[in-house]
Design an enzyme around this catalytic site. Structure first.
Site, PDB file in Angstrom:
ATOM      1  N   PRO A  11       1.105  -1.170   0.027  1.00 52.52           N
ATOM      2  CA  PRO A  11       0.006  -0.118   0.111  1.00 52.52           C
ATOM      3  C   PRO A  11       0.744   1.269  -0.076  1.00 52.52           C
ATOM      4  O   PRO A  11       1.874   1.749   0.475  1.00 52.52           O
ATOM      5  CB  PRO A  11      -0.803  -0.103   1.260  1.00 52.52           C
ATOM      6  CG  PRO A  11      -0.083  -1.113   2.106  1.00 52.52           C
ATOM      7  CD  PRO A  11       0.482  -1.974   1.165  1.00 52.52           C
ATOM      8  N   ASN A  12       0.283   2.246  -0.677  1.00 63.68           N
ATOM      9  CA  ASN A  12       0.914   3.417  -0.952  1.00 63.68           C
ATOM     10  C   ASN A  12       2.204   3.896  -1.582  1.00 63.68           C
ATOM     11  O   ASN A  12       2.668   4.853  -1.904  1.00 63.68           O
ATOM     12  CB  ASN A  12       0.998   4.150   0.547  1.00 63.68           C
ATOM     13  CG  ASN A  12      -0.287   4.213   1.282  1.00 63.68           C
ATOM     14  OD1 ASN A  12      -1.158   4.836   0.681  1.00 63.68           O
ATOM     15  ND2 ASN A  12      -0.248   3.814   2.351  1.00 63.68           N
ATOM     16  N   ARG A  19       5.819  12.184  -2.600  1.00 63.89           N
ATOM     17  CA  ARG A  19       5.744  12.751  -1.140  1.00 63.89           C
ATOM     18  C   ARG A  19       6.923  12.033  -0.081  1.00 63.89           C
ATOM     19  O   ARG A  19       7.386  10.980  -0.506  1.00 63.89           O
ATOM     20  CB  ARG A  19       4.511  12.425  -0.435  1.00 63.89           C
ATOM     21  CG  ARG A  19       3.367  13.220  -1.337  1.00 63.89           C
ATOM     22  CD  ARG A  19       1.944  12.788  -0.653  1.00 63.89           C
ATOM     23  NE  ARG A  19       2.144  13.588   0.832  1.00 63.89           N
ATOM     24  CZ  ARG A  19       1.087  13.155   1.672  1.00 63.89           C
ATOM     25  NH1 ARG A  19       0.087  12.549   1.314  1.00 63.89           N
ATOM     26  NH2 ARG A  19       0.907  13.922   3.009  1.00 63.89           N
ATOM     27  N   TYR A  24      11.900   8.276   1.408  1.00 60.23           N
ATOM     28  CA  TYR A  24      11.603   7.156   0.170  1.00 60.23           C
ATOM     29  C   TYR A  24      12.542   7.806  -0.979  1.00 60.23           C
ATOM     30  O   TYR A  24      12.200   6.802  -1.941  1.00 60.23           O
ATOM     31  CB  TYR A  24      10.105   6.899   0.069  1.00 60.23           C
ATOM     32  CG  TYR A  24       9.555   6.634   1.181  1.00 60.23           C
ATOM     33  CD1 TYR A  24       9.774   5.373   1.888  1.00 60.23           C
ATOM     34  CD2 TYR A  24       8.370   7.078   1.920  1.00 60.23           C
ATOM     35  CE1 TYR A  24       9.352   4.803   3.020  1.00 60.23           C
ATOM     36  CE2 TYR A  24       7.851   6.817   3.125  1.00 60.23           C
ATOM     37  CZ  TYR A  24       8.334   5.499   3.469  1.00 60.23           C
ATOM     38  OH  TYR A  24       7.575   5.043   4.698  1.00 60.23           O
ATOM     39  N   ASN A  74       7.955  -5.889  -1.221  1.00 60.55           N
ATOM     40  CA  ASN A  74       7.718  -4.738  -0.268  1.00 60.55           C
ATOM     41  C   ASN A  74       6.541  -4.711   0.184  1.00 60.55           C
ATOM     42  O   ASN A  74       5.748  -4.146  -0.626  1.00 60.55           O
ATOM     43  CB  ASN A  74       8.349  -3.600  -1.002  1.00 60.55           C
ATOM     44  CG  ASN A  74       8.378  -2.322   0.003  1.00 60.55           C
ATOM     45  OD1 ASN A  74       7.860  -2.374   1.242  1.00 60.55           O
ATOM     46  ND2 ASN A  74       9.329  -1.160  -0.120  1.00 60.55           N
ATOM     47  N   ALA A  77       3.390  -1.036   5.056  1.00 54.09           N
ATOM     48  CA  ALA A  77       2.728  -1.097   6.044  1.00 54.09           C
ATOM     49  C   ALA A  77       2.251  -2.532   6.390  1.00 54.09           C
ATOM     50  O   ALA A  77       2.398  -2.788   7.770  1.00 54.09           O
ATOM     51  CB  ALA A  77       1.807  -0.058   6.122  1.00 54.09           C
ATOM     52  N   ASP A  87       1.309 -16.202   6.281  1.00 52.69           N
ATOM     53  CA  ASP A  87       0.837 -17.463   5.961  1.00 52.69           C
ATOM     54  C   ASP A  87       0.748 -17.685   4.544  1.00 52.69           C
ATOM     55  O   ASP A  87       0.834 -18.933   4.155  1.00 52.69           O
ATOM     56  CB  ASP A  87      -0.935 -17.548   6.557  1.00 52.69           C
ATOM     57  CG  ASP A  87      -0.893 -17.601   7.855  1.00 52.69           C
ATOM     58  OD1 ASP A  87       0.132 -17.806   8.412  1.00 52.69           O
ATOM     59  OD2 ASP A  87      -2.021 -17.514   8.379  1.00 52.69           O
ATOM     60  N   GLU A  98      12.636  -9.951   1.255  1.00 50.79           N
ATOM     61  CA  GLU A  98      11.785  -8.685   1.813  1.00 50.79           C
ATOM     62  C   GLU A  98      12.838  -7.604   1.550  1.00 50.79           C
ATOM     63  O   GLU A  98      13.848  -7.394   1.805  1.00 50.79           O
ATOM     64  CB  GLU A  98      11.381  -9.030   3.356  1.00 50.79           C
ATOM     65  CG  GLU A  98      10.816  -7.960   4.005  1.00 50.79           C
ATOM     66  CD  GLU A  98      10.781  -7.846   5.497  1.00 50.79           C
ATOM     67  OE1 GLU A  98      11.017  -9.250   5.845  1.00 50.79           O
ATOM     68  OE2 GLU A  98      10.324  -7.083   6.131  1.00 50.79           O
ATOM     69  N   HIS A 100      12.700  -3.142   1.758  1.00 47.90           N
ATOM     70  CA  HIS A 100      12.315  -1.821   2.243  1.00 47.90           C
ATOM     71  C   HIS A 100      13.173  -0.869   1.852  1.00 47.90           C
ATOM     72  O   HIS A 100      14.522  -0.880   1.915  1.00 47.90           O
ATOM     73  CB  HIS A 100      12.102  -1.790   3.892  1.00 47.90           C
ATOM     74  CG  HIS A 100      11.286  -2.812   4.372  1.00 47.90           C
ATOM     75  ND1 HIS A 100       9.823  -2.758   4.096  1.00 47.90           N
ATOM     76  CD2 HIS A 100      11.398  -4.119   4.801  1.00 47.90           C
ATOM     77  CE1 HIS A 100       9.196  -3.850   4.832  1.00 47.90           C
ATOM     78  NE2 HIS A 100      10.396  -4.667   5.130  1.00 47.90           N
ATOM     79  N   LEU A 101      12.787   0.228   1.183  1.00 44.83           N
ATOM     80  CA  LEU A 101      13.367   1.295   0.712  1.00 44.83           C
ATOM     81  C   LEU A 101      14.133   1.971   1.903  1.00 44.83           C
ATOM     82  O   LEU A 101      15.368   2.376   1.811  1.00 44.83           O
ATOM     83  CB  LEU A 101      12.536   2.206   0.121  1.00 44.83           C
ATOM     84  CG  LEU A 101      12.095   2.012  -1.122  1.00 44.83           C
ATOM     85  CD1 LEU A 101      10.639   2.532  -1.313  1.00 44.83           C
ATOM     86  CD2 LEU A 101      12.898   1.963  -2.337  1.00 44.83           C
ATOM     87  N   ARG A 107      13.840   3.822  12.337  1.00 41.51           N
ATOM     88  CA  ARG A 107      12.584   4.678  12.411  1.00 41.51           C
ATOM     89  C   ARG A 107      11.763   4.220  13.550  1.00 41.51           C
ATOM     90  O   ARG A 107      12.341   3.658  14.575  1.00 41.51           O
ATOM     91  CB  ARG A 107      11.911   4.408  11.161  1.00 41.51           C
ATOM     92  CG  ARG A 107      12.691   4.905   9.799  1.00 41.51           C
ATOM     93  CD  ARG A 107      11.744   4.709   8.494  1.00 41.51           C
ATOM     94  NE  ARG A 107      10.780   5.552   8.591  1.00 41.51           N
ATOM     95  CZ  ARG A 107       9.747   5.291   7.393  1.00 41.51           C
ATOM     96  NH1 ARG A 107       9.969   4.427   6.512  1.00 41.51           N
ATOM     97  NH2 ARG A 107       8.591   6.295   7.516  1.00 41.51           N
TER      98      ARG A 107
HETATM   99  O1  CA2 Z   1      10.729   1.598   3.599  1.00 40.95           O
HETATM  100  C1  CA2 Z   1       9.873   0.792   2.998  1.00 40.95           C
HETATM  101  O2  CA2 Z   1      10.118   0.459   1.961  1.00 40.95           O
HETATM  102  C2  CA2 Z   1       8.356   0.701   3.572  1.00 40.95           C
HETATM  103  O3  CA2 Z   1       8.187  -0.632   3.129  1.00 40.95           O
HETATM  104  C3  CA2 Z   1       7.492   1.914   3.099  1.00 40.95           C
HETATM  105  C4  CA2 Z   1       6.242   1.740   4.054  1.00 40.95           C
HETATM  106  C5  CA2 Z   1       6.377   1.629   5.484  1.00 40.95           C
HETATM  107  O4  CA2 Z   1       5.265   1.542   6.054  1.00 40.95           O
HETATM  108  C6  CA2 Z   1       7.403   0.684   5.940  1.00 40.95           C
HETATM  109  O5  CA2 Z   1       7.412   0.747   7.314  1.00 40.95           O
HETATM  110  C7  CA2 Z   1       8.572   0.855   5.287  1.00 40.95           C
HETATM  111  C8  CA2 Z   1       5.541   2.891   3.720  1.00 40.95           C
HETATM  112  C9  CA2 Z   1       5.492   2.945   2.034  1.00 40.95           C
HETATM  113  C10 CA2 Z   1       4.577   4.219   1.792  1.00 40.95           C
HETATM  114  O6  CA2 Z   1       5.044   5.107   0.457  1.00 40.95           O
HETATM  115  C11 CA2 Z   1       4.843   6.403   0.640  1.00 40.95           C
HETATM  116  C12 CA2 Z   1       5.370   6.787  -0.890  1.00 40.95           C
HETATM  117  C13 CA2 Z   1       5.431   8.031  -1.114  1.00 40.95           C
HETATM  118  C14 CA2 Z   1       4.595   9.141  -0.026  1.00 40.95           C
HETATM  119  C15 CA2 Z   1       4.285   8.421   0.967  1.00 40.95           C
HETATM  120  C16 CA2 Z   1       4.175   7.182   1.307  1.00 40.95           C
END
Ligand code: CA2
Length: 147
Positions: A11-12, A19, A24, A74, A77, A87, A98, A100-101, A107
């Site tokens: 998600p997102n 943003r 990120y 990735n 959240a 699962d 796995e 994560h950026l 954090r």
């Molecule tokens: O660091 C990562 O790749 C995360 O998986 C990114 C997730 C966060 O919940 C994880 O803890 C770490 C959030 C992705 C949200 O992406 C956005 C992109 C642009 C603007 C806002 C959020």
């Protein structure tokens, strides 16, 4: 298809580059896809690149990755909340890296726990979009074994 890598994004991540660049980076999800495609081409692997804002759809994507070389995941959240994704990984017996950026360990505390890590072959975080390429390199060599 053992010569396919699936890169799945949660998600997102469709908002990447629009943003929070201080967290990120400036790359968009299209940039991530281009980097993944270039990495797969170098290794002679096909790429399936997908993103969803819905947990159940990500479960379906994992099920659809059965028979592939492996998955770069990735889960965003859902990493920190989803028993369903963990699962699914166990159920399909996939090799998952796995990614994560951001460095989730630098954090908030709630980002330090992952439901995915115990069922993943490896974890890469904090290296920005390079993490995706490194995960594909790992899946391409030694069947995803990282030793
Ligand atoms: O660091 C990562 O790749 C995360 O998986 C990114 C997730 C966060 O919940 C994880 O803890 C770490 C959030 C992705 C949200 O992406 C956005 C992109 C642009 C603007 C806002 C959020």
């Amino acid at each position: 298809m053992p010569d396919t890598v699936h890169v799945l994004n949660g998600p997102n991540l469709n908002l990447l580059g629009t943003r929070e660049p201080e967290v990120y980076g400036h790359a968009t999800l299209a940039d991530v896809e281009a980097a993944c495609r270039a990495a797969c081409e170098r290794h002679g692997l096909d790429l399936v690149f997908r993103q969803s804002n819905h947990e159940g759809e990500l479960v379906t994507f994992l099920q659809e990755a059965r028979g592939s070389r492996g998955v770069v995941l990735n889960a965003a959240a859902y990493t920190h909340t989803s028993v369903a994704l963990a699962d699914a990984i166990k159920a399909v017996g996939l090799i998952v890296v796995e990614v994560h950026l951001s460095n989730v360990f630098a954090r908030e505390a709630f980002r330090h726990h992952s439901f995915i890590s115990p069922v993943a072959r490896g974890v890469i975080c904090g290296l920005g979009i390079d993490g995706y390429r490194l995960a594909i390199d790992a899946l391409a060599t030694a069947g995803g074994k990282i030793s």
